[in-house]
Design an enzyme around this catalytic site. Structure first.
Site, PDB file in Angstrom:
ATOM      1  CD1 TRP A 181     -30.647  22.699 -12.010  1.00  9.54           C
ATOM      2  CD2 TRP A 181     -29.501  21.476 -13.480  1.00  9.54           C
ATOM      3  NE1 TRP A 181     -29.609  23.479 -12.478  1.00  9.54           N
ATOM      4  CE2 TRP A 181     -28.895  22.753 -13.396  1.00  9.54           C
ATOM      5  CE3 TRP A 181     -28.950  20.537 -14.364  1.00  9.54           C
ATOM      6  CZ2 TRP A 181     -27.774  23.106 -14.140  1.00  9.54           C
ATOM      7  CZ3 TRP A 181     -27.833  20.890 -15.103  1.00  9.54           C
ATOM      8  CH2 TRP A 181     -27.256  22.163 -14.987  1.00  9.54           C
ATOM      9  CG  ASN A 182     -25.815  18.910 -11.232  1.00 11.42           C
ATOM     10  OD1 ASN A 182     -26.520  18.860 -10.225  1.00 11.42           O
ATOM     11  ND2 ASN A 182     -24.515  19.145 -11.164  1.00 11.42           N
ATOM     12  CE  LYS A 205     -38.343  23.643  -4.472  1.00 11.76           C
ATOM     13  NZ  LYS A 205     -37.492  23.364  -5.681  1.00 11.76           N
ATOM     14  N   PRO A 206     -36.622  18.981  -4.469  1.00  8.86           N
ATOM     15  CG  PRO A 206     -37.934  17.764  -5.990  1.00  8.86           C
ATOM     16  CD  PRO A 206     -37.943  18.334  -4.591  1.00  8.86           C
ATOM     17  CB  ALA A 207     -33.613  21.088  -9.299  1.00  9.53           C
ATOM     18  N   GLY A 261     -25.665  22.913  -4.599  1.00 13.04           N
ATOM     19  CA  GLY A 261     -26.017  23.913  -5.595  1.00 13.04           C
ATOM     20  C   GLY A 261     -24.943  24.977  -5.698  1.00 13.04           C
ATOM     21  CB  SER A 262     -25.042  28.335  -7.186  1.00 12.34           C
ATOM     22  OG  SER A 262     -25.996  29.043  -6.414  1.00 12.34           O
ATOM     23  CD  GLU A 283     -21.389  19.185  -4.110  1.00 11.37           C
ATOM     24  OE1 GLU A 283     -20.742  20.047  -4.732  1.00 11.37           O
ATOM     25  OE2 GLU A 283     -22.256  18.477  -4.616  1.00 11.37           O
ATOM     26  CG  LEU A 284     -21.737  25.558  -1.425  1.00 13.44           C
ATOM     27  CD1 LEU A 284     -21.352  26.821  -0.686  1.00 13.44           C
ATOM     28  CD2 LEU A 284     -23.242  25.498  -1.637  1.00 13.44           C
ATOM     29  CB  CYS A 317     -20.347  20.542  -8.477  1.00 11.96           C
ATOM     30  SG  CYS A 317     -20.553  18.887  -7.803  1.00 11.96           S
ATOM     31  CD  GLU A 415     -18.970  25.242 -11.171  1.00 14.26           C
ATOM     32  OE1 GLU A 415     -18.895  24.016 -10.984  1.00 14.26           O
ATOM     33  OE2 GLU A 415     -19.612  25.999 -10.419  1.00 14.26           O
TER      34      GLU A 415
END
Length: 513
Positions: A181-182, A205-207, A261-262, A283-284, A317, A415
């Protein structure tokens, strides 16, 4: 009617018109981009269950609209559509794919103001920042439209004269893209345009917090002329998201997964992909150090700190997380930084002059406020902010600086993903590197120094995938984006961004005379 009463009526009419314009801003210029249906196999569709969910403006809690709450059945149909489309899309020429990507890019540029307004409404970003992301996201479509015709094979000298050795690249197949979402625009274009450039088809699949930006991108891709099934987008709420993610990972029709994401969710997807040995790009999360050495230009360091920390209210991130300041210049840097932070304007991102918007949702708000409370309870001192800005709304949190941060505090080890600067004092370069590298994350790192030998030395020793030296904003389409350790696998952007979406085929032709 008196003059005063006439004035009051006009004021009320003006206020009402402004409120209506804010609630219905997408009913004018951006109306054709506001889609409340998902996009599968070239059609705008509802969910199989006919269920929907609301998308909320985090600045004021209003409902922007509803989108389909899709499930595994819907996702399976999208995968099948992408797999069918791949059988023809993979044989298109690089020139054809480049042409379509360029048309998509041109449409994105023409509609960038409308996309930015949609993004601000659903993400809370200040409008200028949303416009910046749109330009950044568009740049990936432009970049990969050019890279499409630069994926070259090789002819390798054979050890014997009767053989010829050829090496070329082929698209892997259906790419499932799970985006956060960011950065609801750039994370889609960074992935999808790379996949499309080499001949892959996509299921996105978007947030759940920011689907309207993604749907606007699909509308413009449709207008650009991408064939049906090449791009598909499914929307779902948080409850259905894990099952859809598992399907992406386990479906034999999906060749690769790209996820931003996370780290926690990335690890789950990593395990789920193991059954099919899929191509995987992750990409975490990060825990970026921001180091200021004695030789630094303090004013530049302060500017870099503001950029790297407060973009998207700290919800990036690559946001600086731990601020390591050398002892001799600690007080000067902190004084100047505190003055600047106190000048930042918090508010609704659609209002002029706002620097920071709200946090995205309740979970993120409670995480940020809880981490600050934990630090204060263990001895940290608040220099600025440090509390909710409830007068603005339920998700606003003041830009915050805390000093005296120690290793037993959450902000030291985790974080924060919010507008919080955690100050740590250090004495030597060796100590700074020890603190900076004492984490399982390794996405980005920043440091400020005017000592050229130190610049090369520290850059080499920082255990991260990306380094900003005397710079707080490092992302660009031309550079490889990604991390090491638990911050992920693979790279996005640059010419390396195509690698996750192709496989190498070696052909040997023998018995030549």
């Amino acid at each position: 009617m008196t003059i005063d009463s006439c004035w009051l009526v006009r004021v009320k009419m003006f206020v009402k018109s402004r409120l209506l314009s804010k609630v219905c801003f997408m009913q004018t210029r951006g109306m054709h981009l506001l889609n409340q249906k998902a996009y599968v196999d070239g059609e705008w569709v509802t969910s199989a269950s006919n269920q929907n969910f609301n998308v909320i403006n985090p600045a004021n809690g209003s409902v922007i609209g509803t989108v389909p709450n899709m499930n595994v059945q819907d996702a399976q149909e999208a995968i099948e559509a992408a797999a069918k489309a791949f059988e023809t899309w993979k044989f298109t020429t690089a020139k054809e794919r480049a042409h379509l990507l360029r048309k998509w890019y041109n449409l994105l540029v023409e509609n960038q103001d409308s996309i930015a307004k949609i993004m601000t409404a659903e993400s809370g970003k200040p409008l200028p920042e949303s416009a910046g992301e749109v330009a950044y996201g568009n740049s990936f479509v432009e970049w990969f439209s050019e890279q499409a015709r630069n994926v070259r094979g090789e002819i390798v000298p054979s050890p014997v004269p009767s053989k010829k050795i050829f090496i070329d690249h082929h698209p892997i197949g259906v790419a499932a893209l799970i985006t956060p979402w960011n950065f609801p625009h750039a994370m889609i274009t960074r992935k999808a345009s790379a996949a499309l450039a080499v001949g892959c088809t996509c299921v996105i699949k978007p947030a759940e917090d920011t689907p309207f930006t993604a749907l606007a991108l699909m509308k413009l891709a449709e207008e650009a002329g991408f064939p049906k099934g090449v791009l598909n987008l499914v929307t779902s709420d948080r409850n259905n998201a894990p099952a859809i993610g598992a399907l992406f990972c386990e479906s034999p029709l999906v060749a690769g997964i790209s996820f931003t994401g996370s780290t926690q969710v990335g690890k789950i997807l990593y395990k789920q992909c193991s059954s099919g040995i899929k191509r995987l790009g992750l990409e975490l999360g990060g825990n970026a150090p921001f180091i200021v050495y004695n030789s630094a230009n303090i004013d530049k360091a302060v500017e870099g700190a503001l950029i790297s920390k407060f973009r998207n209210c700290g919800q990036t991130c690559v946001a600086a997380n731990r601020f390591l300041i050398q002892n001799e210049i600690f007080d000067e840097f902190v004084d100047k930084l505190t003055q600047r932070v106190k000048q930042l304007k918090l508010g609704d991102g659609s209002h002029p002059g706002v620097n920071l918007g709200p946090l995205i949702n309740d979970a993120q708000f409670h995480k940020v406020s809880g981490m600050v409370e934990d630090a204060v309870s263990k001895g940290a001192k608040v220099l600025a902010g440090g509390k909710p800005a409830s007068q603005l709304g339920s998700l606003f949190y003041e830009p915050t600086i805390i000093s005296g941060v120690q290793s037993n505090m959450q902000v030291y080890n985790e974080e924060v993903f919010g507008p919080v600067i955690s100050l740590i004092r250090f004495k030597t370069e060796e100590e700074s590197l020890q603190i900076a590298n004492a984490t399982e994350r390794g996405l980005a790192g920043y440091f400020f120094s005017e000592d050229v030998t130190q610049i090369f030395r520290v850059s080499s020793h920082l255990e991260v995938g990306m380094v900003g030296v005397n710079e707080g904003l490092i992302s660009t389409a031309e550079a490889p984006f990604g991390g090491i350790k638990e911050s992920g696998l693979g790279r996005e952007g640059s010419h390396h961004g195509i690698e996750d979406y192709t496989y190498i085929k070696y052909t040997c032709i023998g018995n030549l005379k």
